[in-house]
Design a protein around this motif. Sequence first.
Motif, PDB file in Angstrom:
ATOM      1  N   PHE A  14       0.847  -1.215  -0.144  1.00 48.06           N
ATOM      2  CA  PHE A  14      -0.097  -0.024  -0.074  1.00 48.06           C
ATOM      3  C   PHE A  14       0.978   1.112  -0.006  1.00 48.06           C
ATOM      4  N   GLU A  15       0.294   2.315  -0.483  1.00 51.04           N
ATOM      5  CA  GLU A  15       1.087   3.608  -0.274  1.00 51.04           C
ATOM      6  C   GLU A  15       1.173   3.926   1.316  1.00 51.04           C
ATOM      7  N   LEU A  16       2.538   4.207   1.672  1.00 55.07           N
ATOM      8  CA  LEU A  16       2.455   4.897   3.102  1.00 55.07           C
ATOM      9  C   LEU A  16       1.606   6.151   3.499  1.00 55.07           C
ATOM     10  N   THR A  17       1.193   6.326   4.544  1.00 59.74           N
ATOM     11  CA  THR A  17       0.507   7.606   4.803  1.00 59.74           C
ATOM     12  C   THR A  17       1.500   8.661   4.872  1.00 59.74           C
ATOM     13  N   GLN A  23       3.298   8.138   8.349  1.00 57.91           N
ATOM     14  CA  GLN A  23       4.255   7.128   8.132  1.00 57.91           C
ATOM     15  C   GLN A  23       5.815   7.500   7.449  1.00 57.91           C
ATOM     16  N   ASP A  29      -1.209   5.195  17.379  1.00 60.94           N
ATOM     17  CA  ASP A  29      -2.130   4.552  18.054  1.00 60.94           C
ATOM     18  C   ASP A  29      -2.644   3.234  17.354  1.00 60.94           C
ATOM     19  N   VAL A  30      -3.386   2.294  17.657  1.00 59.33           N
ATOM     20  CA  VAL A  30      -3.525   1.068  17.334  1.00 59.33           C
ATOM     21  C   VAL A  30      -3.763   1.242  15.957  1.00 59.33           C
ATOM     22  N   GLY A  31      -3.350   0.352  14.966  1.00 59.29           N
ATOM     23  CA  GLY A  31      -3.671   0.288  13.677  1.00 59.29           C
ATOM     24  C   GLY A  31      -3.237   1.393  12.805  1.00 59.29           C
ATOM     25  N   SER A  32      -2.311   2.184  13.497  1.00 61.71           N
ATOM     26  CA  SER A  32      -1.859   3.471  12.698  1.00 61.71           C
ATOM     27  C   SER A  32      -0.819   2.905  11.711  1.00 61.71           C
ATOM     28  N   GLY A  33      -0.259   1.747  11.862  1.00 56.49           N
ATOM     29  CA  GLY A  33       0.776   0.958  10.677  1.00 56.49           C
ATOM     30  C   GLY A  33       2.107   1.110  11.342  1.00 56.49           C
ATOM     31  N   LYS A  34       2.528   0.776  12.483  1.00 54.88           N
ATOM     32  CA  LYS A  34       3.842   1.011  12.920  1.00 54.88           C
ATOM     33  C   LYS A  34       4.813  -0.089  12.321  1.00 54.88           C
ATOM     34  N   PRO A  90      -4.361   4.702   8.346  1.00 60.25           N
ATOM     35  CA  PRO A  90      -4.256   4.545   7.149  1.00 60.25           C
ATOM     36  C   PRO A  90      -5.698   4.805   6.370  1.00 60.25           C
ATOM     37  N   PRO A  91      -5.735   5.144   5.115  1.00 62.15           N
ATOM     38  CA  PRO A  91      -7.070   5.659   4.608  1.00 62.15           C
ATOM     39  C   PRO A  91      -8.162   4.779   4.611  1.00 62.15           C
ATOM     40  N   ARG A 103     -10.148   3.622   6.748  1.00 62.94           N
ATOM     41  CA  ARG A 103     -10.275   2.998   7.953  1.00 62.94           C
ATOM     42  C   ARG A 103     -11.762   3.639   8.537  1.00 62.94           C
ATOM     43  N   ASN A 115      -3.506  -9.212  15.234  1.00 61.18           N
ATOM     44  CA  ASN A 115      -4.427  -8.513  13.772  1.00 61.18           C
ATOM     45  C   ASN A 115      -5.086  -9.477  13.207  1.00 61.18           C
ATOM     46  N   ARG A 122      -9.947  -3.370  11.689  1.00 60.71           N
ATOM     47  CA  ARG A 122      -8.625  -3.467  11.024  1.00 60.71           C
ATOM     48  C   ARG A 122      -8.968  -3.817   9.314  1.00 60.71           C
TER      49      ARG A 122
END
Length: 699
Positions: free
Chosen positions: A267-270, A273, A297-302, A449-450, A452, A556, A585
């Motif tokens: 995916f494209e990074l936010t 990110q 935050d949870v789900g933010s893509g760490k 991420p978009p 969501r 996840n 998610r």
Amino acid sequence: MINLNKPITYIKGVTANRAALLYQELQIKTCADLLHFFPYRYIDKTQFYKIQQLQNSNAEVQVIGRITHLKTVKQQRGSRLVATFIDETGSMELVWFKGAKWIKDSLKVNVPYVIYGKLNSFNNSFSIPHPEMELLLEYKKKVQTAMQPVYSSTENLANKNISNKVIRTLIQNLFIEIDGRISESLSEVFINQYGLISKKEALLNIHFPKSQENLAKAQYRLKFEELFFIQLQLIRKKLIRKSKLKGYSFEKVGEKFNDFYTNKLPFELTNAQKRVLKEIRKDVAIGIHMNRLLQGDVGSGKTIVALLTMLLAIDNGFQACLMAPTEILASQHYNAISDLLKDSDMNVALLTGSVKAKKRREIHQQLENGTLNILIGTHALLEDKVIFNNLGIAIIDEQHRFGVAQRSKMWKKNELPPHVLVMTATPIPRTLAMSVYGDLDISVIDELPPGRKEVKTVHRFDSNRLAVFKFLKDEIAKGRQVYVVYPLIQESAAMDYKDLIDGYESISRDFPMPEYQISIVHGKMKPADKEYEMQRFVKGETQIMVATTVIEVGVNVPNASVMVIESSERFGLSQLHQLRGRVGRGADQSYCVLLSDVKLSADAKTRLKTMVETSDGFKIAEVDLKLRGPGNIMGTQQSGVLNLKIADVVKDTSILVTARNAAIDLLTDDSNLSKPENSIILNSYTNLQKKSGLWANIS
Ligand code: ADP
Ligand code: MG
């Protein structure tokens, strides 16, 4: 002049016995300790209130008025005396629960009194229990005192007759001895620049304020100073680390990184990110040691940020590791990362407590000879046998499960310390982060991420359980999966397991096989069994996962779209937020159902209401901080923010920001505090560092 470092026995009125007691009870040893033993409140008899002005608070107030009538009210044991007390603006009650008869005889009706006491309010009417009473005529004859300090005490001190009055007298005596000669700890320029009063004035007014206004000025000066020196320390540490502490240099962005970034990124990074990656790159590219906290935050893509950072290390000839707090999480990371790297020639391994000896030896060997690129695992990574050939970066997921000591163990294995990236999904309010992690670099992924969708959150009482179950059945019919989580306050508490098992049985009855399959996971299971049950759920073989909070962090399963939290009133806010983060998610609308008892404490109500109203982790963290205070927020125990004498990291955030900026400005101009005009500050700073346990605690 008396030396402030001398023991308090130098003060008039302090016998050896008293000194011993004051040390034992309040840790007051030297004159300086006593001088810095600040009142926790003040009796303000400089102000009078009209009854109409009274506010709904617990404050102590002073009112002039008269009693219009008295009545005795029978109660279960004995009786209480109630007086109606009025002034020209309104009326209130004065109440005595003890000595009613004697007091009744001594009170005069329709004669002006000055009364003083702690205000109670109920349904907009006010009362004062056991007020201090003095006839206005008598009151006027006396010289009036200013505000009086009240010091915290202990039962033992009270029993040994060291009353508040005694402490007040000792401090007065101390002030007489030092005769105003209190040395300044900040430079004059600085004091003027930040509109502070002098140290001398501040100390005098914190103990014996002449007015509310003077008190406020004294408090500001002392809070500012306290926070300023902590920030000075943290920021200096950071500067020193950045200028002196060498780290490995990841100069090039190489083939592995580029190949992954251009060809394999799913995916494209936010933007967030991307920004964080740049921040990481900036440190590691130039050989400065990185010690960075990544909040997201949870789900933010760490995870993807972690992976890209590891690829950067590998491109530069280093190994990387990723540590997670639980086996489940470690294997999830392992699976996700192996999957992302499946078409590359990277060697990735998983090391946890349940890895068999043979495999373990193989991993150890590959680590040492450098053929293993990425090691993912649990605490097992910290064992002595785990020796990296050249570890370039250590990434730690969900840091609150790792102690500082454990972290430092990893550093020992290396010649230079590896870069450290600590990832946390527990947002820390900005100001608290400043005091706790002020010496770390902080990056924040503040964007999801978009696509969501926000998790729809509702609060339902246990009595609505049937309707909730019906809803679960509908969602399962759509192909979704469901978590049902039970609180587990202590891993060992049998009670909690009983709740969980009872719950499991009741759900099994309502969701019968073979139509429904249920997984159960809790902390008492063997890791292999846990993993097996988790996997069944991950693969979609079971629709319901009944669990304790072991699933709290990181897990996840995108197809799981409903989170039911049983006895949600027993969870803390950050835990609730973490749990809710397990859903939402995937592409589907997700739901979180907070089940609770009907009886709820005020705090529990606030927690559940906050969860229903917002999903912003930082907002939730702010509320959490207000409810629980900093003592319960991760990291604070080590940081010394709890040892603050006067400032409060929750309430004094604006002073904190000012003090931090003052420290930054000062160090930017004079990083070693070597300019003559800063010598006073340097001197105080050095003394503080030498003396206080606070500094030792900031690691
Ligand atoms: P966390 O920060 O909680 O560790 P993860 O790294 O597990 O979050 O990411 C959560 C989910 O979001 C994963 O399924 C991941 O693949 C996905 N994801 C991460 N970044 C993006 C992005 N930029 N665009 C779309 N999906 C993303
Ligand atoms: Mg994660």
